[in-house]
Design a protein around this motif. Structure first.
Motif, PDB file in Angstrom:
ATOM      1  N   LEU A 220       0.822  -1.212   0.000  1.00 34.73           N
ATOM      2  CA  LEU A 220       0.000   0.000   0.000  1.00 34.73           C
ATOM      3  C   LEU A 220       0.852   1.256   0.000  1.00 34.73           C
ATOM      4  O   LEU A 220       0.349   2.354  -0.241  1.00 34.73           O
ATOM      5  CB  LEU A 220      -0.920   0.006   1.224  1.00 34.73           C
ATOM      6  CG  LEU A 220      -1.868  -1.180   1.378  1.00 34.73           C
ATOM      7  CD1 LEU A 220      -2.711  -1.020   2.644  1.00 34.73           C
ATOM      8  CD2 LEU A 220      -2.769  -1.310   0.161  1.00 34.73           C
ATOM      9  N   CYS A 221       2.141   1.113   0.281  1.00 32.17           N
ATOM     10  CA  CYS A 221       3.062   2.258   0.285  1.00 32.17           C
ATOM     11  C   CYS A 221       3.592   2.560  -1.112  1.00 32.17           C
ATOM     12  O   CYS A 221       4.334   3.532  -1.296  1.00 32.17           O
ATOM     13  CB  CYS A 221       4.246   1.999   1.201  1.00 32.17           C
ATOM     14  SG  CYS A 221       3.833   1.443   2.860  1.00 32.17           S
ATOM     15  N   GLY A 222       3.270   1.706  -2.080  1.00 33.36           N
ATOM     16  CA  GLY A 222       3.826   1.865  -3.412  1.00 33.36           C
ATOM     17  C   GLY A 222       5.173   1.188  -3.565  1.00 33.36           C
ATOM     18  O   GLY A 222       5.914   1.490  -4.503  1.00 33.36           O
ATOM     19  N   LEU A 223       5.498   0.263  -2.652  1.00 26.04           N
ATOM     20  CA  LEU A 223       6.778  -0.443  -2.678  1.00 26.04           C
ATOM     21  C   LEU A 223       6.530  -1.925  -2.945  1.00 26.04           C
ATOM     22  O   LEU A 223       5.512  -2.485  -2.550  1.00 26.04           O
ATOM     23  CB  LEU A 223       7.514  -0.264  -1.356  1.00 26.04           C
ATOM     24  CG  LEU A 223       7.745   1.197  -0.932  1.00 26.04           C
ATOM     25  CD1 LEU A 223       8.274   1.271   0.488  1.00 26.04           C
ATOM     26  CD2 LEU A 223       8.706   1.878  -1.890  1.00 26.04           C
ATOM     27  N   ASP A 224       7.504  -2.566  -3.601  1.00 17.45           N
ATOM     28  CA  ASP A 224       7.299  -3.934  -4.058  1.00 17.45           C
ATOM     29  C   ASP A 224       7.992  -4.991  -3.212  1.00 17.45           C
ATOM     30  O   ASP A 224       7.666  -6.175  -3.317  1.00 17.45           O
ATOM     31  CB  ASP A 224       7.784  -4.081  -5.512  1.00 17.45           C
ATOM     32  CG  ASP A 224       6.996  -3.204  -6.466  1.00 17.45           C
ATOM     33  OD1 ASP A 224       5.798  -3.013  -6.220  1.00 17.45           O
ATOM     34  OD2 ASP A 224       7.592  -2.714  -7.444  1.00 17.45           O
ATOM     35  N   SER A 225       8.945  -4.604  -2.389  1.00 18.03           N
ATOM     36  CA  SER A 225       9.709  -5.603  -1.640  1.00 18.03           C
ATOM     37  C   SER A 225       9.941  -5.137  -0.212  1.00 18.03           C
ATOM     38  O   SER A 225       9.821  -3.953   0.107  1.00 18.03           O
ATOM     39  CB  SER A 225      11.061  -5.863  -2.325  1.00 18.03           C
ATOM     40  OG  SER A 225      11.880  -4.710  -2.273  1.00 18.03           O
ATOM     41  N   VAL A 226      10.292  -6.113   0.632  1.00 21.85           N
ATOM     42  CA  VAL A 226      10.590  -5.797   2.029  1.00 21.85           C
ATOM     43  C   VAL A 226      11.818  -4.894   2.118  1.00 21.85           C
ATOM     44  O   VAL A 226      11.864  -3.956   2.917  1.00 21.85           O
ATOM     45  CB  VAL A 226      10.816  -7.088   2.836  1.00 21.85           C
ATOM     46  CG1 VAL A 226      11.263  -6.761   4.263  1.00 21.85           C
ATOM     47  CG2 VAL A 226       9.552  -7.926   2.866  1.00 21.85           C
ATOM     48  N   ASP A 227      12.827  -5.156   1.274  1.00 20.05           N
ATOM     49  CA  ASP A 227      14.044  -4.341   1.290  1.00 20.05           C
ATOM     50  C   ASP A 227      13.732  -2.887   0.941  1.00 20.05           C
ATOM     51  O   ASP A 227      14.271  -1.963   1.567  1.00 20.05           O
ATOM     52  CB  ASP A 227      15.077  -4.902   0.315  1.00 20.05           C
ATOM     53  CG  ASP A 227      15.648  -6.242   0.778  1.00 20.05           C
ATOM     54  OD1 ASP A 227      15.567  -6.528   1.992  1.00 20.05           O
ATOM     55  OD2 ASP A 227      16.155  -6.990  -0.073  1.00 20.05           O
ATOM     56  N   SER A 228      12.871  -2.683  -0.052  1.00 17.82           N
ATOM     57  CA  SER A 228      12.494  -1.318  -0.420  1.00 17.82           C
ATOM     58  C   SER A 228      11.740  -0.643   0.712  1.00 17.82           C
ATOM     59  O   SER A 228      11.941   0.540   0.993  1.00 17.82           O
ATOM     60  CB  SER A 228      11.628  -1.333  -1.682  1.00 17.82           C
ATOM     61  OG  SER A 228      12.326  -1.900  -2.768  1.00 17.82           O
ATOM     62  N   PHE A 229      10.879  -1.399   1.374  1.00 18.66           N
ATOM     63  CA  PHE A 229      10.120  -0.869   2.497  1.00 18.66           C
ATOM     64  C   PHE A 229      11.040  -0.449   3.635  1.00 18.66           C
ATOM     65  O   PHE A 229      10.904   0.643   4.199  1.00 18.66           O
ATOM     66  CB  PHE A 229       9.122  -1.928   2.972  1.00 18.66           C
ATOM     67  CG  PHE A 229       8.310  -1.521   4.168  1.00 18.66           C
ATOM     68  CD1 PHE A 229       7.176  -0.750   4.024  1.00 18.66           C
ATOM     69  CD2 PHE A 229       8.692  -1.916   5.446  1.00 18.66           C
ATOM     70  CE1 PHE A 229       6.415  -0.376   5.131  1.00 18.66           C
ATOM     71  CE2 PHE A 229       7.943  -1.560   6.558  1.00 18.66           C
ATOM     72  CZ  PHE A 229       6.804  -0.780   6.394  1.00 18.66           C
ATOM     73  N   LEU A 230      12.001  -1.301   3.971  1.00 14.93           N
ATOM     74  CA  LEU A 230      12.906  -0.998   5.074  1.00 14.93           C
ATOM     75  C   LEU A 230      13.822   0.160   4.738  1.00 14.93           C
ATOM     76  O   LEU A 230      14.200   0.944   5.615  1.00 14.93           O
ATOM     77  CB  LEU A 230      13.732  -2.239   5.430  1.00 14.93           C
ATOM     78  CG  LEU A 230      12.947  -3.417   6.013  1.00 14.93           C
ATOM     79  CD1 LEU A 230      13.871  -4.590   6.285  1.00 14.93           C
ATOM     80  CD2 LEU A 230      12.220  -3.006   7.278  1.00 14.93           C
ATOM     81  N   ASP A 231      14.192   0.300   3.475  1.00 16.34           N
ATOM     82  CA  ASP A 231      15.046   1.416   3.073  1.00 16.34           C
ATOM     83  C   ASP A 231      14.349   2.745   3.315  1.00 16.34           C
ATOM     84  O   ASP A 231      14.994   3.748   3.644  1.00 16.34           O
ATOM     85  CB  ASP A 231      15.420   1.282   1.594  1.00 16.34           C
ATOM     86  CG  ASP A 231      16.347   2.386   1.146  1.00 16.34           C
ATOM     87  OD1 ASP A 231      17.457   2.497   1.699  1.00 16.34           O
ATOM     88  OD2 ASP A 231      15.959   3.152   0.241  1.00 16.34           O
ATOM     89  N   VAL A 232      13.027   2.747   3.199  1.00 23.31           N
ATOM     90  CA  VAL A 232      12.256   3.978   3.384  1.00 23.31           C
ATOM     91  C   VAL A 232      11.792   4.132   4.826  1.00 23.31           C
ATOM     92  O   VAL A 232      11.786   5.232   5.377  1.00 23.31           O
ATOM     93  CB  VAL A 232      11.036   3.992   2.427  1.00 23.31           C
ATOM     94  CG1 VAL A 232      10.155   5.192   2.686  1.00 23.31           C
ATOM     95  CG2 VAL A 232      11.517   3.987   0.985  1.00 23.31           C
ATOM     96  N   GLN A 233      11.406   3.031   5.476  1.00 25.27           N
ATOM     97  CA  GLN A 233      10.707   3.101   6.747  1.00 25.27           C
ATOM     98  C   GLN A 233      11.562   2.784   7.979  1.00 25.27           C
ATOM     99  O   GLN A 233      11.172   3.118   9.096  1.00 25.27           O
ATOM    100  CB  GLN A 233       9.508   2.129   6.733  1.00 25.27           C
ATOM    101  CG  GLN A 233       8.535   2.353   5.592  1.00 25.27           C
ATOM    102  CD  GLN A 233       7.632   3.550   5.825  1.00 25.27           C
ATOM    103  OE1 GLN A 233       7.752   4.251   6.821  1.00 25.27           O
ATOM    104  NE2 GLN A 233       6.713   3.793   4.912  1.00 25.27           N
ATOM    105  N   GLN A 234      12.703   2.136   7.811  1.00 19.97           N
ATOM    106  CA  GLN A 234      13.475   1.703   8.968  1.00 19.97           C
ATOM    107  C   GLN A 234      14.084   2.878   9.725  1.00 19.97           C
ATOM    108  O   GLN A 234      14.583   3.826   9.127  1.00 19.97           O
ATOM    109  CB  GLN A 234      14.583   0.736   8.533  1.00 19.97           C
ATOM    110  CG  GLN A 234      15.448   0.213   9.653  1.00 19.97           C
ATOM    111  CD  GLN A 234      14.652  -0.556  10.698  1.00 19.97           C
ATOM    112  OE1 GLN A 234      13.812  -1.383  10.368  1.00 19.97           O
ATOM    113  NE2 GLN A 234      14.896  -0.277  11.961  1.00 19.97           N
TER     114      GLN A 234
END
Length: 340
Positions: A220-234
């Motif tokens: 729902l964030c517009g991201l396709d992978s866990v790595d992409s999510f963590l790069d933005v959200q961690q």
């Protein structure tokens, strides 16, 4: 916001206090995962800070504060919010309160990376005439300096194996269905129009647990992978360069103390971080025995007042040193000319 989405900012004007004034920072408050500016947690904190002379504003994230995502050009939501949304809010704060610094307070470490272009501690914050506690950004926009921050009930690991994995039943069941409702069901129509129908369908399945729901919500964030999510959200604790107060409770069922202990070494290795450990406080308002006031709000208010006073004193000390160096340089040049 920059992509056309509207959000609500709810302001609480500062009370007149003896030590108040236009140089005190604006307190920008970010709410938790399942609340907004109308929740007692946020309204009480805003009033407590305003009573100390700090103008306060609660930033309602996308889809909160009575403003839906209907009609938005890009319908996307996140459990932790988006850095660029905060950037836009800081610019709005600079327009309304020019010349003021910012003290941030948030939950779940929503201000993750404290990107240097917005939140660095300036080396020369004061000019020779008056304070200029905001920086010029590309394109002529100005964002205020974030001088300090407080975090209440922060979660430090945004991965599916991080903070969510430590939540036990029945709280895991409550958080699971809260994500389904607040982030999916309420915005199902604009999300489907944005091409996320399959994601919405998978997230609204009754049999899925918290880990699956949390991992799937990353789409729902517009991201396709866990790595992409963590790069933005961690969270980036090592990179925090402003005084920050982190508050956690040992009996917190959501941000479990077992999870916090895994990050103690990283917290204590950063001299800019102060970690307050409460034995009783659970998750949310840290109310006393009689329930009239929150100890967490008081702690953050005292931290903001004390840290900003020290920060401002250091800035003026730096200014005096610059003036002294300038005077010494002028005298040296005059003596050089005289000797010639």
């Amino acid at each position: 916001l920059r992509d056309g989405v509207w959000i609500a900012l709810d302001w609480v004007d500062a009370d007149p206090v003896p030590m108040g004034g236009p140089d005190l920072p604006v307190c920008v408050l970010l709410h938790g995962a399942f609340m907004d500016s109308s929740s007692v947690t946020m309204s009480d904190m805003a009033r407590t800070l305003a009573a100390r002379g700090f103008p306060s504003v609660v930033m309602n994230r996308r889809g909160y504060g009575g403003i839906s995502l209907d009609g938005a050009a890009s319908a996307r939501v996140s459990f932790y919010g988006f850095d660029e949304d905060l950037d836009d809010v800081l610019e709005a704060v600079a327009r309304r309160e020019p010349g003021r610094a910012v003290a941030g307070s948030d939950r779940l470490l929503l201000w993750r990376r404290l990107r240097p272009k917005v939140c660095r501690q300036p080396r020369r914050t004061l000019g020779m005439e008056r304070p200029r506690e905001y920086q010029q950004k590309p394109g002529g926009k100005k964002a205020p300096t974030v001088a300090l921050r407080g975090v209440d009930d922060g979660g430090y690991d945004a991965s599916p194996q991080g903070a969510p994995a430590y939540i036990r039943w029945p709280y895991s069941w409550i958080v699971n269905w809260s994500i389904k409702y607040f982030y999916v069901f309420r915005h199902r129509h604009p999300l489907r129009k944005a091409g996320l129908s399959d994601v919405v369908r998978r997230l609204l399945r009754v049999i899925t647990g918290l880990r699956y729901t949390y991992k799937e919500h990353m789409h729902l964030c517009g991201l396709d992978s866990v790595d992409s999510f963590l790069d933005v959200q961690q969270s980036r604790l090592k990179g925090i360069e402003v005084p920050s107060l982190l508050i956690n409770s040992r009996d917190d069922p959501i941000c479990s103390w077992d999870h916090v202990e895994g990050w103690i070494k990283e917290i204590t290795s950063n001299p800019n971080l102060a970690h307050a450990e409460m034995y009783c406080g659970t998750h949310g308002c840290k109310y006393g025995f009689w329930g009239f006031s929150s100890h967490g709000d008081t702690m953050i208010g005292e931290f903001v007042a004390a840290s900003f006073a020290e920060w401002r004193a250091n800035v003026y000390l730096s200014l005096c040193c610059l003036e002294l160096l300038g005077s010494t340089s002028i005298v040296a040049k005059s003596e050089s000319k005289t000797s010639r």
